[in-house]
Write a protein that holds these residues in place. Structure first.
Motif, PDB file in Angstrom:
ATOM      1  N   GLY A   1      -5.682  -0.211  12.294  1.00  0.00           N
ATOM      2  CA  GLY A   1      -4.983  -1.465  12.675  1.00  0.00           C
ATOM      3  C   GLY A   1      -5.203  -2.670  11.526  1.00  0.00           C
ATOM      4  N   VAL A   2      -4.976  -2.385  10.446  1.00  0.00           N
ATOM      5  CA  VAL A   2      -5.395  -3.303   9.462  1.00  0.00           C
ATOM      6  C   VAL A   2      -4.227  -3.988   9.161  1.00  0.00           C
ATOM      7  CG1 VAL A   2      -5.717  -3.610   6.852  1.00  0.00           C
ATOM      8  CG2 VAL A   2      -6.958  -1.550   8.124  1.00  0.00           C
ATOM      9  N   SER A   3      -4.296  -5.542   9.079  1.00  0.00           N
ATOM     10  CA  SER A   3      -3.340  -6.385   8.841  1.00  0.00           C
ATOM     11  C   SER A   3      -3.897  -7.511   7.962  1.00  0.00           C
ATOM     12  CB  SER A   3      -3.094  -7.164  10.130  1.00  0.00           C
ATOM     13  OG  SER A   3      -2.469  -6.451  11.103  1.00  0.00           O
ATOM     14  N   THR A   4      -2.964  -7.817   7.061  1.00  0.00           N
ATOM     15  CA  THR A   4      -3.494  -8.937   5.970  1.00  0.00           C
ATOM     16  C   THR A   4      -2.204  -9.321   5.131  1.00  0.00           C
ATOM     17  OG1 THR A   4      -5.003  -9.558   4.251  1.00  0.00           O
ATOM     18  CG2 THR A   4      -4.406  -7.451   4.306  1.00  0.00           C
ATOM     19  N   GLU A   5      -2.347 -10.283   4.286  1.00  0.00           N
ATOM     20  CA  GLU A   5      -1.401 -10.536   3.358  1.00  0.00           C
ATOM     21  C   GLU A   5      -2.025 -10.965   1.917  1.00  0.00           C
ATOM     22  OE1 GLU A   5       1.145 -13.841   4.396  1.00  0.00           O
ATOM     23  OE2 GLU A   5       2.341 -12.641   5.889  1.00  0.00           O
ATOM     24  N   ILE A   6      -1.277 -10.254   0.804  1.00  0.00           N
ATOM     25  CA  ILE A   6      -1.550 -10.554  -0.549  1.00  0.00           C
ATOM     26  C   ILE A   6      -0.445 -11.255  -1.234  1.00  0.00           C
ATOM     27  CG2 ILE A   6      -2.320  -9.574  -2.678  1.00  0.00           C
ATOM     28  CD1 ILE A   6      -4.289  -8.614  -0.183  1.00  0.00           C
ATOM     29  N   THR A   7      -0.835 -12.382  -1.417  1.00  0.00           N
ATOM     30  CA  THR A   7       0.382 -13.357  -2.136  1.00  0.00           C
ATOM     31  C   THR A   7       0.513 -13.055  -3.682  1.00  0.00           C
ATOM     32  OG1 THR A   7      -1.284 -15.128  -2.397  1.00  0.00           O
ATOM     33  CG2 THR A   7      -0.003 -15.204  -0.220  1.00  0.00           C
ATOM     34  N   ASP A   8       1.460 -13.748  -4.005  1.00  0.00           N
ATOM     35  CA  ASP A   8       1.910 -13.482  -5.453  1.00  0.00           C
ATOM     36  C   ASP A   8       0.727 -13.779  -6.527  1.00  0.00           C
ATOM     37  OD1 ASP A   8       4.443 -12.064  -4.693  1.00  0.00           O
ATOM     38  OD2 ASP A   8       5.566 -14.135  -5.037  1.00  0.00           O
ATOM     39  N   GLY A   9       0.417 -13.238  -7.337  1.00  0.00           N
ATOM     40  CA  GLY A   9      -0.663 -13.552  -8.540  1.00  0.00           C
ATOM     41  C   GLY A   9      -2.128 -13.583  -8.166  1.00  0.00           C
ATOM     42  N   GLU A  10      -2.285 -12.758  -6.994  1.00  0.00           N
ATOM     43  CA  GLU A  10      -3.670 -12.837  -6.476  1.00  0.00           C
ATOM     44  C   GLU A  10      -4.424 -11.687  -7.264  1.00  0.00           C
ATOM     45  OE1 GLU A  10      -5.264 -12.317  -2.579  1.00  0.00           O
ATOM     46  OE2 GLU A  10      -3.420 -13.238  -1.359  1.00  0.00           O
ATOM     47  N   PHE A  11      -5.809 -12.125  -7.335  1.00  0.00           N
ATOM     48  CA  PHE A  11      -6.614 -11.131  -8.100  1.00  0.00           C
ATOM     49  C   PHE A  11      -7.889 -10.582  -7.034  1.00  0.00           C
ATOM     50  CE2 PHE A  11      -9.547  -9.538 -11.490  1.00  0.00           C
ATOM     51  CZ  PHE A  11      -8.634  -8.997 -12.360  1.00  0.00           C
ATOM     52  N   THR A  12      -7.378  -9.593  -6.171  1.00  0.00           N
ATOM     53  CA  THR A  12      -8.088  -9.285  -5.035  1.00  0.00           C
ATOM     54  C   THR A  12      -8.748  -7.787  -5.061  1.00  0.00           C
ATOM     55  OG1 THR A  12      -6.739 -10.941  -3.892  1.00  0.00           O
ATOM     56  CG2 THR A  12      -7.767  -8.976  -2.458  1.00  0.00           C
ATOM     57  N   ALA A  13      -9.678  -7.772  -4.403  1.00  0.00           N
ATOM     58  CA  ALA A  13     -10.451  -6.593  -4.083  1.00  0.00           C
ATOM     59  C   ALA A  13     -10.596  -6.103  -2.815  1.00  0.00           C
ATOM     60  CB  ALA A  13     -11.919  -6.398  -4.855  1.00  0.00           C
ATOM     61  N   ILE A  14     -10.260  -4.526  -2.480  1.00  0.00           N
ATOM     62  CA  ILE A  14     -10.618  -4.386  -1.365  1.00  0.00           C
ATOM     63  C   ILE A  14     -11.907  -3.234  -1.246  1.00  0.00           C
ATOM     64  CG2 ILE A  14      -9.967  -2.619   0.606  1.00  0.00           C
ATOM     65  CD1 ILE A  14      -7.055  -2.760  -0.488  1.00  0.00           C
ATOM     66  N   ALA A  15     -12.780  -3.709  -0.467  1.00  0.00           N
ATOM     67  CA  ALA A  15     -14.288  -3.090  -0.773  1.00  0.00           C
ATOM     68  C   ALA A  15     -14.737  -2.721   0.452  1.00  0.00           C
ATOM     69  CB  ALA A  15     -15.252  -4.356  -1.367  1.00  0.00           C
ATOM     70  N   GLY A  16     -15.784  -1.671   0.332  1.00  0.00           N
ATOM     71  CA  GLY A  16     -16.629  -0.940   1.651  1.00  0.00           C
ATOM     72  C   GLY A  16     -16.973   0.160   1.104  1.00  0.00           C
ATOM     73  N   PRO A  17     -18.047   0.657   1.832  1.00  0.00           N
ATOM     74  CA  PRO A  17     -18.505   2.058   1.569  1.00  0.00           C
ATOM     75  C   PRO A  17     -17.533   3.331   1.592  1.00  0.00           C
ATOM     76  CG  PRO A  17     -18.844   1.351   3.928  1.00  0.00           C
ATOM     77  CD  PRO A  17     -18.112   0.232   3.341  1.00  0.00           C
ATOM     78  N   SER A  18     -17.984   4.051   1.037  1.00  0.00           N
ATOM     79  CA  SER A  18     -17.097   5.473   1.155  1.00  0.00           C
ATOM     80  C   SER A  18     -16.603   5.718   2.561  1.00  0.00           C
ATOM     81  CB  SER A  18     -17.879   6.881   0.430  1.00  0.00           C
ATOM     82  OG  SER A  18     -18.173   6.612  -1.050  1.00  0.00           O
ATOM     83  N   GLY A  19     -15.357   6.146   2.763  1.00  0.00           N
ATOM     84  CA  GLY A  19     -15.075   6.519   3.991  1.00  0.00           C
ATOM     85  C   GLY A  19     -14.664   5.365   4.969  1.00  0.00           C
TER      86      GLY A  19
END
Length: 235
Positions: A34-52
């Motif tokens: 149940g992941v919810s988020t928005e990435i707007t135009d021109g963002e420089f964004t990372a999705i981070a987290g441990p393996s798995g």
């Protein structure tokens, strides 16, 4: 803009019997919950987290490389979750560029031919336009004079520059980068990330990374942390 709404991804065994069994006994693998988020135009964004944690799964779903179990993802208003494979392929070609940790270059093709292939698949440019656009973007990423070299004749950093050029040449709405610095030394990683950040500023192309690399996180303006398939926090 990328809109991610209550996205769930669950993996079951390949057989129908296996799927039924896992649904019944609760042993299914819940990659995203149940992941919810928005990435707007021109963002420089990372999705981070441990393996798995689900970061690569989320990137693959956004890139139309896998199917959503439930929820939806919209790219420029187009709902990926209701598309068939042909429609997903068309969206990937038009609006999404990819940069991979293993570069994914074709070894028998030159740097320019690898970049040209991205434009050939669009079927909208003449041969002359394809050659000129590919030549220009390779110069822009710092590979002037190396257009005719094959990947095996270049360093890892130079090969990743080809990947960046290939992703950018078709002017996509978003570039998805899966662990783009994993095979690079720290100095080269900084150089490649600085290059991508400059191109992000110049073209306003959205960059979305999947990473556990601190160097990538330091370059990004926003970090979305995943844990056990859910957003834990944002910075």
């Amino acid at each position: 803009m990328i809109t991610i709404e209550n996205v769930v991804k669950t993996y079951f065994p390949a057989t129908a019997a296996g799927r039924r069994k896992m649904k019944n006994d609760g042993a299914a693998v819940h990659a995203l919950r149940g992941v919810s988020t928005e990435i707007t135009d021109g963002e420089f964004t990372a999705i981070a987290g441990p393996s798995g944690s689900g970061k690569t799964t989320l990137l693959n779903l956004t890139g139309c490389l896998d199917s959503i179990t439930s929820g939806r993802i919209l790219i420029d208003g187009e709902d990926v979750s209701v598309m068939n494979e042909k429609q997903k392929n068309g969206l990937r070609q038009k609006k999404i560029g990819f940069i991979f940790q293993s570069y994914n270059l074709i070894p028998v093709l030159t740097a320019q031919e690898n970049v040209e292939l991205a434009l050939i698949l669009l079927k909208k440019y003449s041969k002359e336009e394809i050659r000129q656009l590919s030549y220009d973007i390779l110069r822009e990423v710092g590979l002037d004079g190396l257009h005719d070299r094959k990947p095996g004749e270049l360093s890892g950093g130079q090969q990743q520059r080809i990947s960046v050029a290939r992703a950018l040449v078709k002017k996509p709405a978003v570039i998805l980068a899966d662990e783009p610095t994993a095979n690079l030394d720290s100095t080269t990683s900084h150089t490649i990330l600085d290059l991508m950040k400059n191109l992000n500023g110049k073209y306003n192309t959205t960059f979305l990374f999947s990473t556990h690399d601190q160097t990538v996180k330091e370059h990004c303006r926003r970090i979305i942390y995943l844990k056990d398939g859910q957003i834990e926090r944002e910075e």
